[in-house]
Design a protein around this motif. Structure first.
Motif, PDB file in Angstrom:
ATOM      1  N   LEU A  56       0.835  -1.209   0.000  1.00  0.00           N
ATOM      2  CA  LEU A  56       0.000   0.000   0.000  1.00  0.00           C
ATOM      3  C   LEU A  56       0.871   1.260   0.000  1.00  0.00           C
ATOM      4  O   LEU A  56       0.580   2.220  -0.726  1.00  0.00           O
ATOM      5  CB  LEU A  56      -0.947  -0.002   1.200  1.00  0.00           C
ATOM      6  N   ASP A  57       1.942   1.250   0.810  1.00  0.00           N
ATOM      7  CA  ASP A  57       2.837   2.405   0.813  1.00  0.00           C
ATOM      8  C   ASP A  57       3.590   2.522  -0.513  1.00  0.00           C
ATOM      9  O   ASP A  57       3.851   3.631  -0.981  1.00  0.00           O
ATOM     10  CB  ASP A  57       3.811   2.339   1.988  1.00  0.00           C
ATOM     11  N   LYS A  58       3.935   1.400  -1.125  1.00  0.00           N
ATOM     12  CA  LYS A  58       4.567   1.450  -2.454  1.00  0.00           C
ATOM     13  C   LYS A  58       3.640   2.139  -3.448  1.00  0.00           C
ATOM     14  O   LYS A  58       4.062   2.998  -4.227  1.00  0.00           O
ATOM     15  CB  LYS A  58       4.892   0.039  -2.958  1.00  0.00           C
ATOM     16  N   LYS A  59       2.361   1.754  -3.417  1.00  0.00           N
ATOM     17  CA  LYS A  59       1.394   2.388  -4.323  1.00  0.00           C
ATOM     18  C   LYS A  59       1.308   3.886  -4.073  1.00  0.00           C
ATOM     19  O   LYS A  59       1.227   4.683  -5.012  1.00  0.00           O
ATOM     20  CB  LYS A  59       0.004   1.768  -4.147  1.00  0.00           C
ATOM     21  N   ARG A  60       1.316   4.274  -2.810  1.00  0.00           N
ATOM     22  CA  ARG A  60       1.251   5.704  -2.468  1.00  0.00           C
ATOM     23  C   ARG A  60       2.471   6.450  -3.016  1.00  0.00           C
ATOM     24  O   ARG A  60       2.346   7.552  -3.555  1.00  0.00           O
ATOM     25  CB  ARG A  60       1.156   5.882  -0.952  1.00  0.00           C
ATOM     26  N   ILE A  61       3.637   5.855  -2.860  1.00  0.00           N
ATOM     27  CA  ILE A  61       4.867   6.474  -3.360  1.00  0.00           C
ATOM     28  C   ILE A  61       4.825   6.584  -4.876  1.00  0.00           C
ATOM     29  O   ILE A  61       5.136   7.635  -5.447  1.00  0.00           O
ATOM     30  CB  ILE A  61       6.111   5.687  -2.896  1.00  0.00           C
ATOM     31  N   LEU A  62       4.429   5.512  -5.543  1.00  0.00           N
ATOM     32  CA  LEU A  62       4.401   5.515  -7.012  1.00  0.00           C
ATOM     33  C   LEU A  62       3.387   6.529  -7.544  1.00  0.00           C
ATOM     34  O   LEU A  62       3.656   7.218  -8.537  1.00  0.00           O
ATOM     35  CB  LEU A  62       4.113   4.116  -7.553  1.00  0.00           C
ATOM     36  N   ARG A  63       2.229   6.638  -6.893  1.00  0.00           N
ATOM     37  CA  ARG A  63       1.239   7.646  -7.318  1.00  0.00           C
ATOM     38  C   ARG A  63       1.803   9.057  -7.156  1.00  0.00           C
ATOM     39  O   ARG A  63       1.601   9.928  -8.009  1.00  0.00           O
ATOM     40  CB  ARG A  63      -0.053   7.505  -6.523  1.00  0.00           C
ATOM     41  N   ALA A  64       2.526   9.288  -6.068  1.00  0.00           N
ATOM     42  CA  ALA A  64       3.124  10.607  -5.846  1.00  0.00           C
ATOM     43  C   ALA A  64       4.194  10.896  -6.900  1.00  0.00           C
ATOM     44  O   ALA A  64       4.291  12.024  -7.404  1.00  0.00           O
ATOM     45  CB  ALA A  64       3.711  10.689  -4.435  1.00  0.00           C
ATOM     46  N   ILE A  65       4.987   9.880  -7.258  1.00  0.00           N
ATOM     47  CA  ILE A  65       5.999  10.059  -8.305  1.00  0.00           C
ATOM     48  C   ILE A  65       5.321  10.341  -9.640  1.00  0.00           C
ATOM     49  O   ILE A  65       5.757  11.222 -10.397  1.00  0.00           O
ATOM     50  CB  ILE A  65       6.933   8.829  -8.395  1.00  0.00           C
ATOM     51  N   GLU A  66       4.255   9.596  -9.961  1.00  0.00           N
ATOM     52  CA  GLU A  66       3.514   9.836 -11.211  1.00  0.00           C
ATOM     53  C   GLU A  66       3.038  11.283 -11.297  1.00  0.00           C
ATOM     54  O   GLU A  66       3.165  11.920 -12.347  1.00  0.00           O
ATOM     55  CB  GLU A  66       2.296   8.904 -11.311  1.00  0.00           C
ATOM     56  N   THR A  67       2.515  11.796 -10.205  1.00  0.00           N
ATOM     57  CA  THR A  67       2.030  13.181 -10.180  1.00  0.00           C
ATOM     58  C   THR A  67       3.171  14.157 -10.444  1.00  0.00           C
ATOM     59  O   THR A  67       3.042  15.076 -11.268  1.00  0.00           O
ATOM     60  CB  THR A  67       1.365  13.495  -8.817  1.00  0.00           C
ATOM     61  N   ASP A 168      -5.049   9.723   5.632  1.00  0.00           N
ATOM     62  CA  ASP A 168      -4.856  10.995   4.939  1.00  0.00           C
ATOM     63  C   ASP A 168      -3.525  11.638   5.334  1.00  0.00           C
ATOM     64  O   ASP A 168      -2.811  12.168   4.486  1.00  0.00           O
ATOM     65  CB  ASP A 168      -6.004  11.964   5.239  1.00  0.00           C
ATOM     66  N   LYS A 169      -3.178  11.573   6.622  1.00  0.00           N
ATOM     67  CA  LYS A 169      -1.905  12.134   7.083  1.00  0.00           C
ATOM     68  C   LYS A 169      -0.729  11.329   6.534  1.00  0.00           C
ATOM     69  O   LYS A 169       0.309  11.890   6.177  1.00  0.00           O
ATOM     70  CB  LYS A 169      -1.847  12.157   8.609  1.00  0.00           C
ATOM     71  N   LYS A 170      -0.887  10.010   6.471  1.00  0.00           N
ATOM     72  CA  LYS A 170       0.173   9.148   5.932  1.00  0.00           C
ATOM     73  C   LYS A 170       0.420   9.482   4.460  1.00  0.00           C
ATOM     74  O   LYS A 170       1.560   9.636   4.029  1.00  0.00           O
ATOM     75  CB  LYS A 170      -0.222   7.681   6.083  1.00  0.00           C
ATOM     76  N   GLU A 171      -0.658   9.602   3.685  1.00  0.00           N
ATOM     77  CA  GLU A 171      -0.507   9.929   2.266  1.00  0.00           C
ATOM     78  C   GLU A 171       0.111  11.310   2.083  1.00  0.00           C
ATOM     79  O   GLU A 171       0.946  11.505   1.202  1.00  0.00           O
ATOM     80  CB  GLU A 171      -1.850   9.827   1.551  1.00  0.00           C
ATOM     81  N   ALA A 172      -0.269  12.251   2.926  1.00  0.00           N
ATOM     82  CA  ALA A 172       0.306  13.598   2.841  1.00  0.00           C
ATOM     83  C   ALA A 172       1.800  13.560   3.140  1.00  0.00           C
ATOM     84  O   ALA A 172       2.590  14.246   2.470  1.00  0.00           O
ATOM     85  CB  ALA A 172      -0.406  14.540   3.800  1.00  0.00           C
ATOM     86  N   ARG A 173       2.216  12.773   4.126  1.00  0.00           N
ATOM     87  CA  ARG A 173       3.639  12.670   4.478  1.00  0.00           C
ATOM     88  C   ARG A 173       4.427  12.041   3.332  1.00  0.00           C
ATOM     89  O   ARG A 173       5.530  12.483   3.006  1.00  0.00           O
ATOM     90  CB  ARG A 173       3.800  11.863   5.771  1.00  0.00           C
ATOM     91  N   ILE A 174       3.863  11.011   2.699  1.00  0.00           N
ATOM     92  CA  ILE A 174       4.534  10.369   1.562  1.00  0.00           C
ATOM     93  C   ILE A 174       4.641  11.354   0.402  1.00  0.00           C
ATOM     94  O   ILE A 174       5.694  11.458  -0.233  1.00  0.00           O
ATOM     95  CB  ILE A 174       3.799   9.071   1.163  1.00  0.00           C
ATOM     96  N   ARG A 175       3.573  12.093   0.113  1.00  0.00           N
ATOM     97  CA  ARG A 175       3.624  13.099  -0.963  1.00  0.00           C
ATOM     98  C   ARG A 175       4.685  14.159  -0.662  1.00  0.00           C
ATOM     99  O   ARG A 175       5.387  14.619  -1.563  1.00  0.00           O
ATOM    100  CB  ARG A 175       2.258  13.759  -1.158  1.00  0.00           C
ATOM    101  N   GLU A 176       4.804  14.528   0.615  1.00  0.00           N
ATOM    102  CA  GLU A 176       5.817  15.507   1.003  1.00  0.00           C
ATOM    103  C   GLU A 176       7.219  14.972   0.728  1.00  0.00           C
ATOM    104  O   GLU A 176       8.061  15.683   0.175  1.00  0.00           O
ATOM    105  CB  GLU A 176       5.664  15.861   2.483  1.00  0.00           C
TER     106      GLU A 176
END
Length: 193
Positions: A56-67, A168-176
């Motif tokens: 799940l965290d890998k997906k979050r990281i990859l989505r942030a990289i895609e953006t 939501d906070k976890k995803e925000a931290r990964i995006r950061e």
């Protein structure tokens, strides 16, 4: 005087809070590469699968990289110019703050060992340690040239992680983390001849 102490305490807490939030970034790159020649990318599945974090965290990281890549004008492709890989590390960090010095105040009590009672004794030296632990994580983002199969750019972000239960906070931290790292790509350099 109390106002000054309150202001200083508030500033100290603000500095402490901001130091825990920030991501420290370091990048490295091949100076002989023309970074303007890259327009497309894909994810390097073999490298990403080795990252020791949850899927799940890998997906979050990859989505942030895609953006971030899309914001830079890159297009995801089946025949990419660049392969993107990630790697993660985590370690416990223990901070020990040694507090030594003189302290004291007025109060009731017995005098210092002479057998008489002193109602206004002043305190002496005091020592103490404050120990705190935190998890520090590193996220590496590697960009690999698909023609030469060589690493051309690497960004590493290091920051404090916490067991964030709020998604939501976890995803925000990964995006950061990703945003702070990718902000440094491409490097501001012209290729060497």
């Amino acid at each position: 005087m109390k106002k000054k102490i309150l202001v200083l305490l508030s500033l100290a807490l603000l500095v402490l809070a901001s130091s825990c939030v920030s991501v420290r970034v370091v990048t490295d790159y091949d100076r002989n590469v023309d970074f303007n020649s890259y327009k497309t990318y894909a994810f390097y599945k073999t490298g990403i699968d080795k990252a020791q974090i949850s899927d799940l965290d890998k997906k979050r990281i990859l989505r942030a990289i895609e953006t971030d890549m899309a914001n830079k004008g890159f297009v995801k492709s089946e025949r990419p110019d660049l392969m993107v890989s990630i790697f993660t590390k985590e370690r416990e960090r223990v901070d020990v703050y040694n507090n030594a010095g003189w302290g004291g105040g007025w109060g009731w009590g017995w005098g210092p060992g002479w057998g008489f009672w002193n109602p206004w004794m002043w305190g002496g030296p005091g020592w103490g340690n404050n120990v705190s632990t935190r998890t520090e994580g590193s996220l590496y983002i590697d960009l690999i040239d698909t023609k030469t199969k060589e690493l051309i750019w690497q960004g590493r972000g290091v920051g404090t992680l916490s067991n964030i239960k709020d998604i939501d906070k976890k995803e925000a931290r990964i995006r950061e983390f990703v945003s702070e790292i990718m902000e440094r790509y491409p490097p501001n350099t012209a290729p060497s001849s």
